[in-house]
Write an enzyme that holds these catalytic residues in place. Structure first.
Site, PDB file in Angstrom:
ATOM      1  N   ARG A  39       0.856  -1.187   0.000  1.00 13.23           N
ATOM      2  CA  ARG A  39       0.000   0.000   0.000  1.00 13.23           C
ATOM      3  C   ARG A  39       0.894   1.240   0.000  1.00 13.23           C
ATOM      4  NH1 ARG A  39      -5.552  -0.037   1.435  1.00 13.23           N
ATOM      5  NH2 ARG A  39      -5.238   2.206   1.293  1.00 13.23           N
ATOM      6  N   SER A 203      -5.999  -2.669   7.084  1.00 18.77           N
ATOM      7  CA  SER A 203      -6.212  -1.512   6.224  1.00 18.77           C
ATOM      8  C   SER A 203      -7.686  -1.385   5.859  1.00 18.77           C
ATOM      9  CB  SER A 203      -5.355  -1.615   4.960  1.00 18.77           C
ATOM     10  OG  SER A 203      -5.643  -2.808   4.276  1.00 18.77           O
ATOM     11  N   THR A 291     -27.079 -17.312  19.989  1.00 18.34           N
ATOM     12  CA  THR A 291     -26.870 -16.758  21.316  1.00 18.34           C
ATOM     13  C   THR A 291     -27.622 -15.435  21.440  1.00 18.34           C
ATOM     14  OG1 THR A 291     -25.186 -16.227  22.956  1.00 18.34           O
ATOM     15  CG2 THR A 291     -24.629 -15.687  20.692  1.00 18.34           C
ATOM     16  N   LYS A 295     -32.245 -16.121  20.685  1.00 14.93           N
ATOM     17  CA  LYS A 295     -32.721 -17.487  20.946  1.00 14.93           C
ATOM     18  C   LYS A 295     -34.236 -17.629  20.739  1.00 14.93           C
ATOM     19  CE  LYS A 295     -28.997 -18.720  24.116  1.00 14.93           C
ATOM     20  NZ  LYS A 295     -28.615 -19.360  25.375  1.00 14.93           N
ATOM     21  N   ASP A 334     -28.797 -26.198  25.765  1.00 15.76           N
ATOM     22  CA  ASP A 334     -28.417 -25.618  27.068  1.00 15.76           C
ATOM     23  C   ASP A 334     -28.983 -26.416  28.239  1.00 15.76           C
ATOM     24  OD1 ASP A 334     -26.894 -23.540  26.167  1.00 15.76           O
ATOM     25  OD2 ASP A 334     -28.538 -22.091  26.150  1.00 15.76           O
ATOM     26  N   ALA A 363     -33.860 -15.934  37.428  1.00 17.94           N
ATOM     27  CA  ALA A 363     -35.067 -16.260  36.650  1.00 17.94           C
ATOM     28  C   ALA A 363     -34.948 -15.712  35.229  1.00 17.94           C
ATOM     29  CB  ALA A 363     -36.306 -15.708  37.350  1.00 17.94           C
ATOM     30  N   GLY A 365     -33.012 -16.369  31.199  1.00 20.16           N
ATOM     31  CA  GLY A 365     -33.121 -17.402  30.169  1.00 20.16           C
ATOM     32  C   GLY A 365     -32.565 -18.746  30.613  1.00 20.16           C
ATOM     33  N   THR A 387     -36.090  -9.945  40.846  1.00 18.43           N
ATOM     34  CA  THR A 387     -37.414  -9.502  40.412  1.00 18.43           C
ATOM     35  C   THR A 387     -38.364 -10.685  40.604  1.00 18.43           C
ATOM     36  OG1 THR A 387     -36.299  -8.170  38.737  1.00 18.43           O
ATOM     37  CG2 THR A 387     -38.676  -8.450  38.465  1.00 18.43           C
ATOM     38  N   ARG A 390     -40.626 -12.336  37.856  1.00 26.04           N
ATOM     39  CA  ARG A 390     -40.042 -13.217  36.826  1.00 26.04           C
ATOM     40  C   ARG A 390     -39.950 -14.656  37.353  1.00 26.04           C
ATOM     41  NH1 ARG A 390     -34.725 -11.043  34.062  1.00 26.04           N
ATOM     42  NH2 ARG A 390     -35.400 -12.346  32.327  1.00 26.04           N
ATOM     43  N   GLN A 480     -23.977 -29.976  20.213  1.00 25.16           N
ATOM     44  CA  GLN A 480     -24.153 -29.380  18.881  1.00 25.16           C
ATOM     45  C   GLN A 480     -23.282 -30.110  17.857  1.00 25.16           C
ATOM     46  OE1 GLN A 480     -23.251 -25.179  19.604  1.00 25.16           O
ATOM     47  NE2 GLN A 480     -25.434 -24.747  19.794  1.00 25.16           N
TER      48      GLN A 480
HETATM   49  P1  NAP Z   1     -30.453 -13.272  31.921  1.00 23.75           P
HETATM   50  O1  NAP Z   1     -31.564 -13.808  31.112  1.00 23.75           O
HETATM   51  O2  NAP Z   1     -29.984 -11.896  31.702  1.00 23.75           O
HETATM   52  O3  NAP Z   1     -30.857 -13.422  33.477  1.00 23.75           O
HETATM   53  C1  NAP Z   1     -30.048 -12.928  34.483  1.00 23.75           C
HETATM   54  C2  NAP Z   1     -30.608 -13.329  35.816  1.00 23.75           C
HETATM   55  O4  NAP Z   1     -29.699 -12.921  36.813  1.00 23.75           O
HETATM   56  C3  NAP Z   1     -31.941 -12.673  36.146  1.00 23.75           C
HETATM   57  O5  NAP Z   1     -32.666 -13.520  36.975  1.00 23.75           O
HETATM   58  C4  NAP Z   1     -31.495 -11.422  36.921  1.00 23.75           C
HETATM   59  O6  NAP Z   1     -32.444 -10.970  37.843  1.00 23.75           O
HETATM   60  C5  NAP Z   1     -30.332 -11.969  37.680  1.00 23.75           C
HETATM   61  N1  NAP Z   1     -29.365 -10.930  38.005  1.00 23.75           N
HETATM   62  C6  NAP Z   1     -28.576 -10.271  37.138  1.00 23.75           C
HETATM   63  N2  NAP Z   1     -27.780  -9.413  37.802  1.00 23.75           N
HETATM   64  C7  NAP Z   1     -28.103  -9.526  39.115  1.00 23.75           C
HETATM   65  C8  NAP Z   1     -27.640  -8.899  40.285  1.00 23.75           C
HETATM   66  N3  NAP Z   1     -26.677  -7.988  40.244  1.00 23.75           N
HETATM   67  N4  NAP Z   1     -28.188  -9.250  41.452  1.00 23.75           N
HETATM   68  C9  NAP Z   1     -29.169 -10.177  41.510  1.00 23.75           C
HETATM   69  N5  NAP Z   1     -29.658 -10.809  40.431  1.00 23.75           N
HETATM   70  C10 NAP Z   1     -29.116 -10.494  39.239  1.00 23.75           C
HETATM   71  O7  NAP Z   1     -29.151 -14.176  31.772  1.00 23.75           O
HETATM   72  P2  NAP Z   1     -29.084 -15.753  31.467  1.00 23.75           P
HETATM   73  O8  NAP Z   1     -28.959 -15.965  30.006  1.00 23.75           O
HETATM   74  O9  NAP Z   1     -30.142 -16.438  32.222  1.00 23.75           O
HETATM   75  O10 NAP Z   1     -27.652 -16.100  32.074  1.00 23.75           O
HETATM   76  C11 NAP Z   1     -27.493 -16.125  33.488  1.00 23.75           C
HETATM   77  C12 NAP Z   1     -26.108 -16.662  33.805  1.00 23.75           C
HETATM   78  O11 NAP Z   1     -25.978 -18.002  33.347  1.00 23.75           O
HETATM   79  C13 NAP Z   1     -24.991 -15.920  33.069  1.00 23.75           C
HETATM   80  O12 NAP Z   1     -24.539 -14.855  33.854  1.00 23.75           O
HETATM   81  C14 NAP Z   1     -23.926 -16.964  32.877  1.00 23.75           C
HETATM   82  O13 NAP Z   1     -22.946 -16.883  33.892  1.00 23.75           O
HETATM   83  C15 NAP Z   1     -24.653 -18.275  33.012  1.00 23.75           C
HETATM   84  N6  NAP Z   1     -24.604 -19.007  31.741  1.00 23.75           N
HETATM   85  C16 NAP Z   1     -23.816 -20.115  31.679  1.00 23.75           C
HETATM   86  C17 NAP Z   1     -23.733 -20.819  30.519  1.00 23.75           C
HETATM   87  C18 NAP Z   1     -22.854 -22.028  30.453  1.00 23.75           C
HETATM   88  O14 NAP Z   1     -22.783 -22.659  29.410  1.00 23.75           O
HETATM   89  N7  NAP Z   1     -22.200 -22.408  31.524  1.00 23.75           N
HETATM   90  C19 NAP Z   1     -24.456 -20.423  29.398  1.00 23.75           C
HETATM   91  C20 NAP Z   1     -25.245 -19.289  29.485  1.00 23.75           C
HETATM   92  C21 NAP Z   1     -25.315 -18.592  30.668  1.00 23.75           C
HETATM   93  P3  NAP Z   1     -33.650  -9.990  37.410  1.00 23.75           P
HETATM   94  O15 NAP Z   1     -34.709 -10.881  36.831  1.00 23.75           O
HETATM   95  O16 NAP Z   1     -34.044  -9.341  38.669  1.00 23.75           O
HETATM   96  O17 NAP Z   1     -33.054  -9.036  36.411  1.00 23.75           O
END
Ligand code: NAP
Length: 507
Positions: A39, A203, A291, A295, A334, A363, A365, A387, A390, A480
């Protein structure tokens, strides 16, 4: 895709001095580049004949000389006659190709073996196919089109350009959503693709590093018939899935490539990707990991009737299989990954779970998938969440008792499963439980970064059985791989990739 041709792996050289550029050329060749692009517009001084001769003498691979003007995204600000004369001299002094922009009038184009190039830094225009045709009309040595893509479907339109002509063509989509054009160039029979010595010296945005191209993305190991897989999400840049699956393909000598596919949030955006894939069976997309945040969109696109019952009930899938005969299936690896990580550690069958009192913290995903699966196997959990509504919604749908998170310290259970990010990197000192109640025998933290969370450390101090999120993470990737390839996954290799990646995170 049956076109086979030499797809050049081109390394653009963007150093400021001729000697540095020459050194970079040597390093690029050692790193696997089969062509280099000088370049000239990055040089701090206009190159004279001596400089061109220094750059072009005794180069062991093909050379491309480019002198990109500012109007085409380059750095050259001088007169057009000087620029074009320099390109002509480069050709006379031995450059394999000179790159000439398509806006240079035919009469002004320098003599030489030419890459005629079109750039669009904003979009893949609607008329890109006719632009490609008009570039090809003057029969340059190579047609080159590089456009910015916001979506992988636009990137696929660039790949269509290669298929539409018999002329040697480089068709690239710039930007993260366009990475697939670079990684699939060889499979699609492109005349070349670009990769940098180091990702920061790119670049053009979205250019992968040479080391990733030849290592991770299997540039010289996947054939034109390779099956294509990928992870769809936003963001996907830091996903470990490409490393896990490509390494597994290597370990099994399986002809496939696994890509990152950046798709902005929204059902429409997800559907656009899927429709573009299905419309191009020649690309041979065979499977996708899905992801955040797609989902639920994935389940909607596949349709509940083409998913297993429990995945449909969970309302979200992380895996799509696309067969060569056009059939489509969706599943959620999962929940099985989590349940199996737990059962394997405990030495029990899924059906034995009904004998244990289980608490799920969170509570979201993940919790939803795990609660659904626990209930499916007869285990009705207590769900604690910040919460409460949920947790109640999940308990109502699948079964269980919902309680507020501030009551969690008085839980009564044999098994505790953390499904919140509390304790996840970088907040590694946090824990969803201050003390682990006496009844608890097993602690499963779904977090895998860090490998040992505060919660797991507390459980180990108490001598409890612990299950780490890494087992679940590896399990879902293994499931998978086996679903897509119908052969046993190299589990240890896949686990090692995750451990190495996590090690790098903390290095
Ligand atoms: P999500 O849908 O965002 O849910 C997060 C959950 O954690 C909700 O219940 C939320 O509560 C709660 N939360 C978040 N921050 C908080 C805090 N500071 N204090 C209290 N509660 C809190 O996430 P997700 O997909 O379910 O994933 C949750 C966790 O699973 C991830 O952080 C990850 O570490 C783990 N994970 C592991 C794998 C694996 O393959 N090992 C795969 C995916 C995920 P509220 O409802 O009140 O917001």
């Amino acid at each position: 895709m049956s076109r086979t041709q030499n797809t050049r792996l081109i390394c653009p050289l963007t150093e400021a001095t001729p000697n540095a550029m020459r050194d970079a050329m040597t390093r690029a060749v050692a790193a696997g580049a089969t062509a280099v692009e000088y370049r000239l517009d990055f040089l701090s001084k206009h190159p004279d004949d001596e400089t061109l001769a220094l750059l072009l003498a005794d180069v062991p691979v093909e050379t491309i000389v480019t002198y990109r003007p500012t109007r085409q995204g380059g750095h050259y600000e001088g007169g057009e006659d000087v620029r074009l004369r320099t390109l002509g001299r480069a050709s006379e002094l031995g450059a394999t190709f000179i790159d000439v922009e398509d806006d240079v009038p035919l009469a002004d184009r320098p003599e030489g073996s030419t890459i005629l190039s079109y750039h669009n830094f904003d979009t893949v225009p609607d008329d890109v196919a006719s632009r490609a045709a008009s570039i090809g009309a003057s029969r340059p040595a190579i047609n080159k089109l590089a456009c910015h893509a916001e979506h992988p479907a636009d990137a696929m339109r660039m790949l269509d350009l290669i298929d539409a002509t018999d002329q040697p063509t480089i068709a690239l989509a710039m930007g993260e959503a366009g990475v697939l054009t670079r990684l699939l160039a060889h499979k699609c029979g492109a005349a070349g693709t670009f990769a940098t010595l180091a990702s920061e010296s790119a670049s053009a945005p979205g250019q992968p590093a040479l080391s990733d191209m030849t290592g991770l993305y299997r540039f010289d190991r996947a054939s034109s018939n390779a099956e294509i897989y990928g992870v769809v999400g936003c963001p996907v840049g830091h996903s470990m899935s490409p490393a896990i699956h490509n390494t597994a393909f290597d370990a099994c000598d399986y002809d496939a490539i696994y890509l990152p596919l950046l798709v902005e949030p929204g059902e429409e955006s997800f559907n656009r990707l899927m429709d573009a894939m299905v419309a191009r069976p020649e690309l041979a997309f065979h499977g996708l990991s899905v992801t955040i945040p797609h989902k639920e969109n994935a389940l909607a696109w596949v349709g509940a009737d083409r998913c297993d019952e429990l995945s449909a009930k969970i309302g979200a899938i992380n895996t799509i299989s696309l067969s060569a005969d056009g059939s489509i299936r969706g599943t959620n690896t999962d929940y099985a990954a989590a349940i199996d990580a737990l059962c394997d550690a405990m030495g029990i069958q899924r059906a034995d779970l009904e004998n244990y009192r289980t608490t799920v913290i969170g509570a979201g995903g993940e919790a939803r998938a795990i609660v659904a699966a626990l209930n499916h196997y007869g285990c009705v959990p207590t769900i604690y969440n910040r919460t409460l509504s949920r947790a109640e919604a999940i308990a109502d749908q699948f079964g269980g008792t919902a309680l507020p998170l501030d009551a969690v310290e008085s839980l009564e259970a044999d098994i505790v499963i953390n499904c919140t990010p509390i304790g996840m990197y970088p907040h590694v000192d946090a824990s969803p439980l201050e003390t682990i109640p006496d009844d608890v025998q097993v602690v499963f933290d779904t977090i895998y970064n860090p490998l040992e969370t505060q919660l797991i450390a507390k459980a180990k101090q108490r001598g409890l059985l612990t299950v780490s999120g890494i087992d679940m993470f590896v399990n879902q990737a293994v499931a998978q791989f086996e679903l897509w390839t119908q052969r046993p996954a190299p589990r240890d290799v896949m686990r090692q990739v995750v451990l190495e990646k996590l090690g790098q995170t903390h290095a």
